[in-house]
Scaffold this motif. Structure first.
Motif, PDB file in Angstrom:
ATOM      1  N   ILE A   1       0.860  -1.184   0.000  1.00 22.65           N
ATOM      2  CA  ILE A   1       0.000   0.000   0.000  1.00 22.65           C
ATOM      3  C   ILE A   1       0.899   1.238   0.000  1.00 22.65           C
ATOM      4  O   ILE A   1       1.776   1.370   0.860  1.00 22.65           O
ATOM      5  N   PRO A   2       0.716   2.139  -0.962  1.00 22.42           N
ATOM      6  CA  PRO A   2       1.572   3.323  -1.059  1.00 22.42           C
ATOM      7  C   PRO A   2       1.477   4.172   0.203  1.00 22.42           C
ATOM      8  O   PRO A   2       0.544   4.033   0.977  1.00 22.42           O
ATOM      9  N   SER A   3       2.458   5.069   0.474  1.00 24.80           N
ATOM     10  CA  SER A   3       3.496   5.337  -0.511  1.00 24.80           C
ATOM     11  C   SER A   3       4.870   4.804  -0.041  1.00 24.80           C
ATOM     12  O   SER A   3       5.628   4.241  -0.813  1.00 24.80           O
ATOM     13  N   LEU A   4       5.179   5.007   1.230  1.00 23.24           N
ATOM     14  CA  LEU A   4       6.494   4.646   1.752  1.00 23.24           C
ATOM     15  C   LEU A   4       6.315   3.695   2.926  1.00 23.24           C
ATOM     16  O   LEU A   4       5.454   3.915   3.787  1.00 23.24           O
ATOM     17  N   ARG A   5       7.134   2.636   2.973  1.00 21.68           N
ATOM     18  CA  ARG A   5       7.063   1.632   4.044  1.00 21.68           C
ATOM     19  C   ARG A   5       8.475   1.205   4.434  1.00 21.68           C
ATOM     20  O   ARG A   5       9.464   1.626   3.829  1.00 21.68           O
ATOM     21  N   ILE A   6       8.536   0.308   5.436  1.00 24.95           N
ATOM     22  CA  ILE A   6       9.806  -0.243   5.883  1.00 24.95           C
ATOM     23  C   ILE A   6       9.711  -1.762   5.864  1.00 24.95           C
ATOM     24  O   ILE A   6       8.646  -2.330   6.139  1.00 24.95           O
ATOM     25  N   SER A   7      10.797  -2.419   5.490  1.00 23.37           N
ATOM     26  CA  SER A   7      10.833  -3.888   5.521  1.00 23.37           C
ATOM     27  C   SER A   7      12.205  -4.328   5.991  1.00 23.37           C
ATOM     28  O   SER A   7      13.091  -3.503   6.235  1.00 23.37           O
ATOM     29  N   ASP A   8      12.381  -5.640   6.094  1.00 18.80           N
ATOM     30  CA  ASP A   8      13.687  -6.154   6.509  1.00 18.80           C
ATOM     31  C   ASP A   8      14.747  -5.919   5.439  1.00 18.80           C
ATOM     32  O   ASP A   8      15.948  -6.058   5.698  1.00 18.80           O
ATOM     33  N   LEU A   9      14.309  -5.523   4.227  1.00 13.27           N
ATOM     34  CA  LEU A   9      15.256  -5.274   3.141  1.00 13.27           C
ATOM     35  C   LEU A   9      15.560  -3.800   2.967  1.00 13.27           C
ATOM     36  O   LEU A   9      16.432  -3.440   2.170  1.00 13.27           O
ATOM     37  N   GLY A  10      14.843  -2.935   3.706  1.00 14.76           N
ATOM     38  CA  GLY A  10      15.130  -1.515   3.623  1.00 14.76           C
ATOM     39  C   GLY A  10      13.870  -0.671   3.588  1.00 14.76           C
ATOM     40  O   GLY A  10      12.777  -1.126   3.930  1.00 14.76           O
ATOM     41  N   ILE A  11      14.014   0.589   3.168  1.00 21.49           N
ATOM     42  CA  ILE A  11      12.882   1.484   2.981  1.00 21.49           C
ATOM     43  C   ILE A  11      12.298   1.200   1.599  1.00 21.49           C
ATOM     44  O   ILE A  11      13.032   1.135   0.604  1.00 21.49           O
ATOM     45  N   VAL A  12      10.974   1.049   1.527  1.00 21.15           N
ATOM     46  CA  VAL A  12      10.330   0.622   0.285  1.00 21.15           C
ATOM     47  C   VAL A  12       9.460   1.743  -0.272  1.00 21.15           C
ATOM     48  O   VAL A  12       8.590   2.280   0.425  1.00 21.15           O
ATOM     49  N   ASP A  13       9.718   2.091  -1.541  1.00 20.93           N
ATOM     50  CA  ASP A  13       8.868   3.018  -2.287  1.00 20.93           C
ATOM     51  C   ASP A  13       7.806   2.176  -2.979  1.00 20.93           C
ATOM     52  O   ASP A  13       8.085   1.511  -3.980  1.00 20.93           O
ATOM     53  N   VAL A  14       6.579   2.184  -2.445  1.00 21.24           N
ATOM     54  CA  VAL A  14       5.538   1.302  -2.961  1.00 21.24           C
ATOM     55  C   VAL A  14       4.974   1.828  -4.282  1.00 21.24           C
ATOM     56  O   VAL A  14       4.416   1.058  -5.067  1.00 21.24           O
ATOM     57  N   THR A  15       5.136   3.115  -4.559  1.00 16.78           N
ATOM     58  CA  THR A  15       4.668   3.628  -5.848  1.00 16.78           C
ATOM     59  C   THR A  15       5.502   3.063  -6.992  1.00 16.78           C
ATOM     60  O   THR A  15       5.019   2.948  -8.122  1.00 16.78           O
ATOM     61  N   ARG A  16       6.748   2.703  -6.687  1.00 17.32           N
ATOM     62  CA  ARG A  16       7.639   2.113  -7.701  1.00 17.32           C
ATOM     63  C   ARG A  16       7.899   0.629  -7.453  1.00 17.32           C
ATOM     64  O   ARG A  16       8.539  -0.023  -8.275  1.00 17.32           O
ATOM     65  N   PHE A  17       7.433   0.145  -6.323  1.00 20.51           N
ATOM     66  CA  PHE A  17       7.681  -1.237  -5.911  1.00 20.51           C
ATOM     67  C   PHE A  17       9.178  -1.555  -5.956  1.00 20.51           C
ATOM     68  O   PHE A  17       9.625  -2.498  -6.610  1.00 20.51           O
ATOM     69  N   GLU A  18       9.948  -0.746  -5.216  1.00 23.63           N
ATOM     70  CA  GLU A  18      11.383  -0.979  -5.144  1.00 23.63           C
ATOM     71  C   GLU A  18      11.933  -0.456  -3.822  1.00 23.63           C
ATOM     72  O   GLU A  18      11.358   0.437  -3.200  1.00 23.63           O
ATOM     73  N   VAL A  19      13.027  -1.072  -3.373  1.00 20.63           N
ATOM     74  CA  VAL A  19      13.734  -0.582  -2.196  1.00 20.63           C
ATOM     75  C   VAL A  19      14.453   0.702  -2.575  1.00 20.63           C
ATOM     76  O   VAL A  19      15.047   0.806  -3.664  1.00 20.63           O
TER      77      VAL A  19
END
Length: 602
Positions: free
Chosen positions: A575-593
């Protein structure tokens, strides 16, 4: 494990129902002098009577006198309304912090007699085995709890690491279980749009079993991507937030599921598609999605949702349709539930007013299960395996240094990306902030505090650090939770790194839950030992601890409505826009770390 005899199918008792309706055999129960609400025709039949046998409606009409025998229980409703039991079309039991048994016990007095649940929270922790445990306890309950097999664990492959992964083979196996009615929300909407073979295989396995595919299109883009998603097979969607979202879904042959949960208020903005724009109401359904225990105990469940729809301008009979027959029809169960009509399960509610909807008496499968707000039946518990109570694996002693964000060499200030919490909404904002650097470490200031995701499935000891705004915390505080949709690692938000470390270790000690710390002391703790998500204690007890947790968050300066729910979604990388995961900060609008620090080209 506790078991129960499966509820008999309509064909198994059809001869009995026919005999009762014809007057050859007495009914088990007859309700007289009722105003029977027929959601199938949107009528109220004054003075009608209802006869029940074998847990199903046998006769619904003006006079059930011929169905009454010497042992028939006859109840005079004295002119009160009789409405179908309420159905929740999309929900996650784990969000209530309760096991299926305790969730059922909490919502039965509110008139919920059917639930369509997606246990994807536990799927992220224990995979298909966790889903089976939830499914098994669900089938033991005196009300109808249907299970949708989770579709996305991880919810966004490549952007998070879960405890287990769900495969197309898992989905195909689950489709053979009793009580499975579909595929849980297909959150990986970019995968569907891109034609990802794994996602399409899960949808295909569900459709081959003639079950319903749940949707989750969390994007405002209603162009070709949305149309591609609809073409992939999802039959509903609950992620709409405005009238045009609801209209777009219904025009594509999907059901618009509009939700009122503990933190999601999406009904008012979407129900106007029916109440003002005049679209066919058959394709709009009410649901809760996520309700925590405090909401269930103090405010209600689907009765709260129906009342809210009425307050938003829906005719009471229309609102009831959206919480009964529309849901049953959507899942192919119109011949089984959702209306007071012959052959259907005798799930019904006695109420004295269709507008305010007081839930006075609740029947499920022909038995009185609640009266005056009290649950009258046993809700059997599963014997949860010991390892499900030992799921928080931190791997090391966490210290304040684990929560430091190191600045680039020589920097006195940096510009960082900040997750912006939006009150009462699932989406976040992608913000930036210039923050000071002290001794080489970036410090939060003003409304910006630290957020960390602590890996807890494999004991790697890994911590991802970032920044978040919107909570309003003041002083030295920290809030930690092992409920962290959807991968359910541990999220820690705070203004003081030492407190963040202590909060994280506390949850490791108790096996999961939520803890709030201020000035080095624990203010509140909600223990959730099963998968770090649920408690098998009574809802009232869990709700009391949850209320103390809410009050503790407020004592730390937080003024957000249902801030805990916002906290628990900060790792929801679909769910946009910005999140956190075990792989880093995630830009959900681009679906990329993405980098935590803002670069010159951004």
């Amino acid at each position: 494990m506790d078991t129960q005899t499966p509820f008999p199918a309509w064909p198994d008792v059809a001869a009995d129902l026919v005999a009762v309706a014809a007057g050859r055999t007495p009914a088990d129960l007859v309700l007289t002098n009722a105003q029977v609400v027929l959601v199938q025709t949107r009528e109220v039949m004054e003075g009608w009577q209802v006869a029940v046998a074998k847990g199903r409606f046998a006769y619904v009409g003006p006079d059930a006198g011929h169905c009454i025998g010497p042992d028939t229980q006859v109840v005079d409703l004295q002119g009160k309304y009789l409405i179908p039991g309420l159905c929740d079309a999309h929900m996650h039991i784990e969000s209530g912090m309760l096991t299926p048994a305790e969730f059922a016990r909490a919502v039965i007095p509110h008139g919920t007699t059917s639930m369509f649940t997606d246990p994807h929270e536990i799927a992220n922790v224990f995979g298909l085995r966790g889903v089976k445990l939830m499914h098994d306890e669900a089938l033991m309950q005196p009300v109808n709890i249907f299970t949708q097999m989770p579709s996305c664990a991880p919810s966004a492959p490549g952007l998070e690491t879960t405890g287990f992964e769900v495969t197309p083979e898992d989905v195909a196996e689950a489709m053979t279980w009793p009580g499975i009615v579909g595929l849980g929300e297909m959150m990986n909407y970019p995968g569907v749009v891109a034609g990802d073979p794994k996602m399409l295989a899960e949808i295909a396995a569900t459709q081959a079993a003639r079950n319903t595919v749940g949707g989750h299109y969390a994007s405002p883009d209603l162009g070709p991507a949305f149309h591609a998603y609809a073409a992939g097979g999802p039959a509903d969607d609950h992620e709409g937030t405005c009238e045009e979202d609801a209209i777009a879904r219904m025009r594509q042959g999907m059901r618009a599921m509009i939700r009122l949960g503990s933190a999601w208020y999406d009904v008012e903005a979407q129900i106007t598609a029916v109440t003002e724009r005049g679209l066919d109401p058959r394709n709009m359904i009410l649901c809760t999605d996520d309700c925590h225990s405090g909401t269930l105990v103090h405010d209600g469940h689907m009765n709260r949702c129906v009342r809210h729809a009425i307050d938003c301008g829906a005719d009471p009979l229309l609102a009831l349709q959206m919480a009964t027959i529309n849901t049953a029809t959507h899942f192919g169960l119109e011949r089984e539930l959702g209306q007071i009509a012959p052959g259907r399960r005798a799930d019904m509610i006695v109420t004295s007013d269709l507008g305010s909807l007081p839930i006075e008496v609740v029947y499920a499968r022909g038995l009185k299960v609640a009266e005056g707000g009290a649950c009258l039946v046993d809700c059997p518990h599963l014997d949860w395996p010991e390892d499900t109570r030992n799921s928080v694996h931190l791997g090391k002693l966490l210290k304040a240094a684990d929560f430091e964000v190191k600045a680039p060499e020589g920097a006195n200030a940096v510009t960082v990306k900040v997750i912006g919490v939006v009150e009462n909404q699932a989406p976040t904002e992608a913000l930036t902030a210039e923050l000071p650097v002290v001794d080489g470490v970036v410090e939060g200031e003003g409304g910006v505090c630290q957020i960390a995701l602590v890996e807890r499935h494999r004991g790697t000891g890994h911590v991802t650090n970032g920044f978040v705004s919107g909570f309003g915390y003041q002083g030295r505080v920290a809030v930690a939770s092992t409920v962290a949709h959807d991968s359910h690692h541990m999220i820690v938000v705070g203004t003081d790194r030492d407190s963040m470390a202590k909060a994280a270790m506390r949850l490791g000690e108790v096996g999961g839950g939520v803890t709030v710390w201020k000035d080095g002391e624990e203010l509140a703790l909600v223990e959730l030992p099963i998968a770090g998500l649920m408690s098998d204690r009574p809802a009232e007890e869990v709700a009391a601890k949850a209320q103390a947790m809410v009050e503790a968050m407020a004592a730390c300066g937080c003024t957000l409505n249902n801030a805990y729910m916002q906290h628990s979604l900060l790792a929801l990388v679909v769910i946009p826009s910005l999140r956190i995961s075990d792989l880093g900060i995630v830009d959900v609008t681009r679906f990329e770390v993405t980098d935590l620090f803002v670069t010159e080209d951004e």
